[in-house]
Design a protein around this motif. Structure first.
Motif: not given
Length: 301
Positions: A61-77, A79-90
């Motif tokens: 995101i360095d130098g971004a004027h605007a950011v569009q964020w789509l957080c994926p659901v880690p379907r192969e994980h 525990d997809p809920a825990a994995a997605m929360r980790q991505i969100i936190d990051t």
């Protein structure tokens, strides 16, 4: 520079393409460089990022004027809920450390509920965490994507039966074409809207609500084959989802989601004033999906 996460998906690609058509510089963030060819072909700068690494996200995101964020659901994980929360936190950690001038996040109908909505509770968590980022924030909540029916098209065409977890089959529910979501997201990124202390919440669905019966009828018309909707019994949902390749915890998230859907909890929030409606019809989306199925079948011969 507009930075688009999830740019290889239906929504992200539509956003990137719309921005490029308007002459804007776009950085498409991908996890796998082998999926970036179509984005590079339309003039996007390509950035690789590890969504579990805040430094990697920050570089994207360095130098971004605007950011569009789509957080994926880690379907192969497992525990997809825990994995997605980790991505969100990051991601949130990266955005808080270097807040972009403008941030738009893709969310879902029903995200206002803190619990009881299965996979949609993860989007509630996403929205809650993003509210801590010191940047103008837009939350774009979309109805169920019409493209999701692609998962069961081969079965419907082969057996003449369209399996559905919607109950009853004639119940109308909101749905939207992914490309309409992506194009609206691009518009909102460019327009920005007035500065505000609270997030801007925008909803989008198609012009007409549909039922599982409508989907089956449209498929039958387009394929010129008999197709009837079949309501999967509630006690068979988990087995059907597991048979489709979902892990135990992912299947439970979907079961809980459709329980909430059938109870009427997955809908546009009552007090949202900014409601948008996509122009793409269910028939147009299913026609495109059927063409892809036909192409895949031809290639397999």
């Amino acid at each position: 520079m507009f930075v688009i996460f999830g740019a290889t998906g239906h929504v992200g690609h539509a956003s990137a393409a719309a921005l490029r058509r308007a002459g804007h510089e776009v950085r498409a963030v991908v996890r796998d460089a082998t999926q970036a060819d179509t984005l590079a072909a339309i003039g996007c700068e390509i950035a690789l990022a590890d969504l579990n690494d805040a430094d990697s996200v920050a570089r994207a995101i360095d130098g971004a004027h605007a950011v569009q964020w789509l957080c994926p659901v880690p379907r192969e994980h497992a525990d997809p809920a825990a994995a997605m929360r980790q991505i969100i936190d990051t991601g949130v950690a990266a955005f808080r450390a270097a807040a972009p001038p403008r941030l738009l996040a893709l969310s879902d109908y029903g995200a206002e509920h803190a619990d009881g909505t299965g996979i949609t509770t993860l989007f509630h968590y996403l929205e809650t965490q993003l509210r801590t980022v010191p940047a103008p924030l837009t939350l774009l909540r979309a109805a169920e994507h019409m493209q999701n029916w692609a998962r069961v098209l081969p079965v419907a065409l082969d057996r003449g039966v369209l399996p559905s977890l919607h109950d009853p089959l004639d119940k109308l529910f909101p749905t939207v074409a992914a490309q309409d979501v992506g194009e609206l997201a691009a518009q909102l990124l460019v327009d920005g809207g007035p500065a505000r202390a609270t997030p801007r919440v925008v909803s989008i669905e198609g012009k007409e609500r549909v039922s599982a019966l409508d989907v089956a009828r449209t498929l039958a018309e387009l394929s010129e084959r008999p197709v009837v909707a079949h309501q999967v019994p509630r006690d068979e949902w988990t087995a059907v989802l597991r048979g489709a390749g979902l892990g135990e915890r992912h299947a439970q998230l979907i079961v809980d989601l459709y329980d909430a859907h059938n109870a009427g909890r997955i809908d546009v929030e009552a007090n949202i004033s900014e409601r948008r409606f996509g122009a793409t019809t269910l028939k147009q989306v299913l026609r495109e999906q059927l063409s892809r199925v036909a192409d895949a079948q031809t290639a397999a011969r």
